[in-house]
Design an enzyme around this catalytic site. Structure first.
Site, short mmCIF file in Angstrom:
data_model
loop_
_atom_site.label_atom_id
_atom_site.label_comp_id
_atom_site.label_asym_id
_atom_site.label_seq_id
_atom_site.Cartn_x
_atom_site.Cartn_y
_atom_site.Cartn_z
N CYS A 153 0.82 -1.22 0.00
CA CYS A 153 0.00 0.00 0.00
C CYS A 153 0.86 1.26 0.00
O CYS A 153 0.54 2.24 -0.67
CB CYS A 153 -0.91 0.02 1.23
SG CYS A 153 -2.09 -1.32 1.24
N VAL A 157 0.40 4.34 -2.43
CA VAL A 157 -0.14 5.63 -1.98
C VAL A 157 0.71 6.78 -2.52
O VAL A 157 0.20 7.82 -2.94
CB VAL A 157 -0.22 5.68 -0.43
CG1 VAL A 157 -0.47 7.08 0.07
CG2 VAL A 157 -1.32 4.76 0.06
S1 SF4 Z 1 -0.28 -2.22 4.46
FE1 SF4 Z 1 -1.33 -2.91 2.62
S2 SF4 Z 1 0.09 -4.34 1.63
FE2 SF4 Z 1 0.79 -4.06 3.73
S3 SF4 Z 1 -0.16 -5.76 4.85
FE3 SF4 Z 1 -1.50 -3.98 5.06
S4 SF4 Z 1 -3.03 -4.20 3.41
FE4 SF4 Z 1 -1.27 -5.55 2.93
#
Ligand code: SF4
Length: 523
Positions: A153, A157
């Site tokens: 993520c 982002v």
């Molecule tokens: S931050 Fe995003 S990629 Fe990382 S574990 Fe959480 S949902 Fe999965």
């Protein structure tokens, strides 16, 4: 404390010892400011009501006990299915630790996967430098022949551009120009682990074929390609191979992690083992067709196969249960001109025999079911074939067309008329459903054990036992070696379901002098 070196106890039953119990009680009294047991019970009872269910289903901004995992987890599994391929996740290290432990717990195997450990500076200035160092180090240390990159993520982002960053890393000499680094953007605030698998597969297939289509001709290698999708039952890869070999079909399994996820304990560590080769991927557009075993979860892949490989990507459903397997084998036979083998016909007959033998026990039994889109669709179809009645079907990540397809399956059977389908819902919703409209059993992954515990807490007559089929299964061993596809898989499912029913009946009838007139030896 009561632990002693001569008699080491695991946490259960160690924490039942008096000193631990006293310590826990003191902690509760002094620091937890907890409500009285009566109040806790009152609220628990309220959470089992229709009124609470309505509030629960109006929830919009919170997910509890989600029936899915995140996108890069799927892309890691996909990458593991290719020969000497290192899954590489561009993003935060904690996410990657989670993917590795998730698979460790399910497969009971070490999982090779690296991260370029983006931290605060990368989150502000972008992660290109991490990719430069990461690719160079991962190649030097682990000597893969392909690195398959996905994102967490954080990288998504801030909008890191993998195509540009990998291209720059090659231009700057951090990694050779011709070294394969296919990639997929896998933001987890959208989609699920199945989307991530699909994106990574499409990325790998695209990398090796998109600019090399001139000399390709559909059907020229006489093969069938099989794309498994996010498949965690190793027996399903093996049964596919067996069925193809039984029918003398020349085939390529595109992404096959069976060896690397099931390495023998013979004193030799294998970071890479088995898997689809790069040459097989390059040759895949020459096949007669590519069959997607999880069609509802392979939307990007289907687009590439149709649009770039110019193959039909024939419409099939997941080959689960009797009809699902029949249709799959008939499609393979139609595409290749080879008849369905005698041994498979016999196997089919044995499955029909099993279904007939167990029918009385499964007929009319009510089931709640959750999992990935294709699994849920295949399982729904098979439950109806068995005369069982699915009443709650839940899938976190599926589109409206999937819902329509499942509804059509339900509408075609009298056993489907009392069933509701729920999309984009979680297991806390499922908890409300099983309290307010009780099924006989739940079918799903290990996370359902919390629902079983809660239903039992209300009273034995409310308990809904969990039958573990799906992913992940952390709290039972070796079930990932089982098979859920093909006739063989259908036999495993029938056995699991009927024996769960019989186990439950034994449990209910074993009270001496009260119910044991039905505690029968022969069922
Ligand atoms: S931050 Fe995003 S990629 Fe990382 S574990 Fe959480 S949902 Fe999965």
């Amino acid at each position: 404390m009561s632990q002693n070196v001569e008699n080491i106890k695991p946490s259960y039953p160690l924490f039942l010892d008096d000193d631990y119990q006293d310590s826990l009680a003191r902690k509760r009294e002094l620091y937890e400011e907890s409500h009285s047991p009566e109040k806790v019970q009152e609220i628990f009872e309220w959470t089992t009501t229709e009124e609470y269910k309505e509030l629960n289903f109006n929830r919009t901004a919170l997910t509890i006990n989600p029936a899915k995992a995140c996108q890069p987890l799927g892309s890691v599994l996909c990458a593991l299915g290719f020969e000497k391929t290192l899954p590489y996740v561009h993003g935060s290290q904690g996410c990657v630790a989670y993917f590795r432990t998730y698979f460790n717990r399910h497969f009971k195997e070490p999982i090779a996967c690296v991260s370029d450990s983006m931290t605060e500076d990368a989150a502000v200035f972008g992660g290109q430098k991490n990719i430069y160092d990461g690719l160079e180090n991962a190649k030097a240390l682990y000597k893969p022949e392909m690195i398959a990159m996905s994102t967490t993520c954080m990288a998504e982002v801030i909008g890191d551009d993998l195509n540009a960053f990998i291209g720059n890393a090659k231009k700057e000499g951090y990694i050779a120009e011709d070294f394969p680094v296919p990639f997929a953007h896998t933001p987890s605030f959208a989609g699920s682990h199945t989307t991530g698998w699909d994106a990574m597969f499409e990325g790998i297939a695209r990398y090796f074929t998109i600019n090399n289509m001139d000399d390709k001709e559909v059907g020229s290698n006489g093969k069938i390609n099989i794309v498994p999708g996010f498949e965690t039952y190793l027996g399903n890869f093996r049964v596919m191979k067996r069925m193809m070999e039984d029918m003398d079909i020349d085939y390529t399994l595109l992404s096959d992690p069976t060896e690397v996820l099931d390495t023998p304990a013979d004193g030799k560590y294998r970071m890479y083992d088995g898997g689809t080769t790069q040459d097989e991927v390059k040759d895949a557009p020459n096949a007669i067709d590519t069959l997607l075993l999880q069609p509802w979860q392979s939307l990007k892949t289907r687009k590439l196969i149709k649009g770039t490989w110019n193959q039909p990507a024939s419409d099939i459903a997941i080959p689960m249960g009797l009809t699902g397997t029949d249709e799959f084998l008939m499609k393979v036979s139609e595409l290749t001109g080879k008849p369905i083998s005698e041994s498979l016909e016999k196997e089919r007959g044995r499955l029909v025999d099993m279904i007939t033998d167990s029918h009385t026990w499964l007929h009319g039994k009510k089931f709640a079911l959750w999992g990935d889109a294709d699994f849920v669709l295949g399982m729904t179809r098979f439950l109806l074939e068995l005369g069982a009645e699915p009443i709650h079907i839940l899938c976190n990540h599926a589109n409206k067309r999937w819902q329509k397809a499942v509804q059509e399956i339900l509408d075609a059977s009298p056993y489907g008329e009392n069933c509701e389908i729920y999309r984009s819902k979680d297991l806390w919703h499922m908890r409300s459903l099983v309290f307010t409209n009780k099924p006989d059993f739940m079918i799903g992954n290990s996370y359902g054990k919390f629902i079983q515990r809660d239903t039992l807490a209300k009273g034995k007559e409310f308990e809904v036992p969990l039958i573990r089929i799906g992913f992940p299964i952390f709290d039972r061993h070796h079930m990932h070696r089982d098979t859920t596809l093909g006739y063989e898989g259908a036999m495993y499912i029938v056995r699991s379901l009927v024996n769960s029913v019989l186990e439950r009946i034994d449990e209910e009838t074993r009270i001496m002098g009260v119910t044991d007139y039905n505690y029968d030896l022969v069922r």
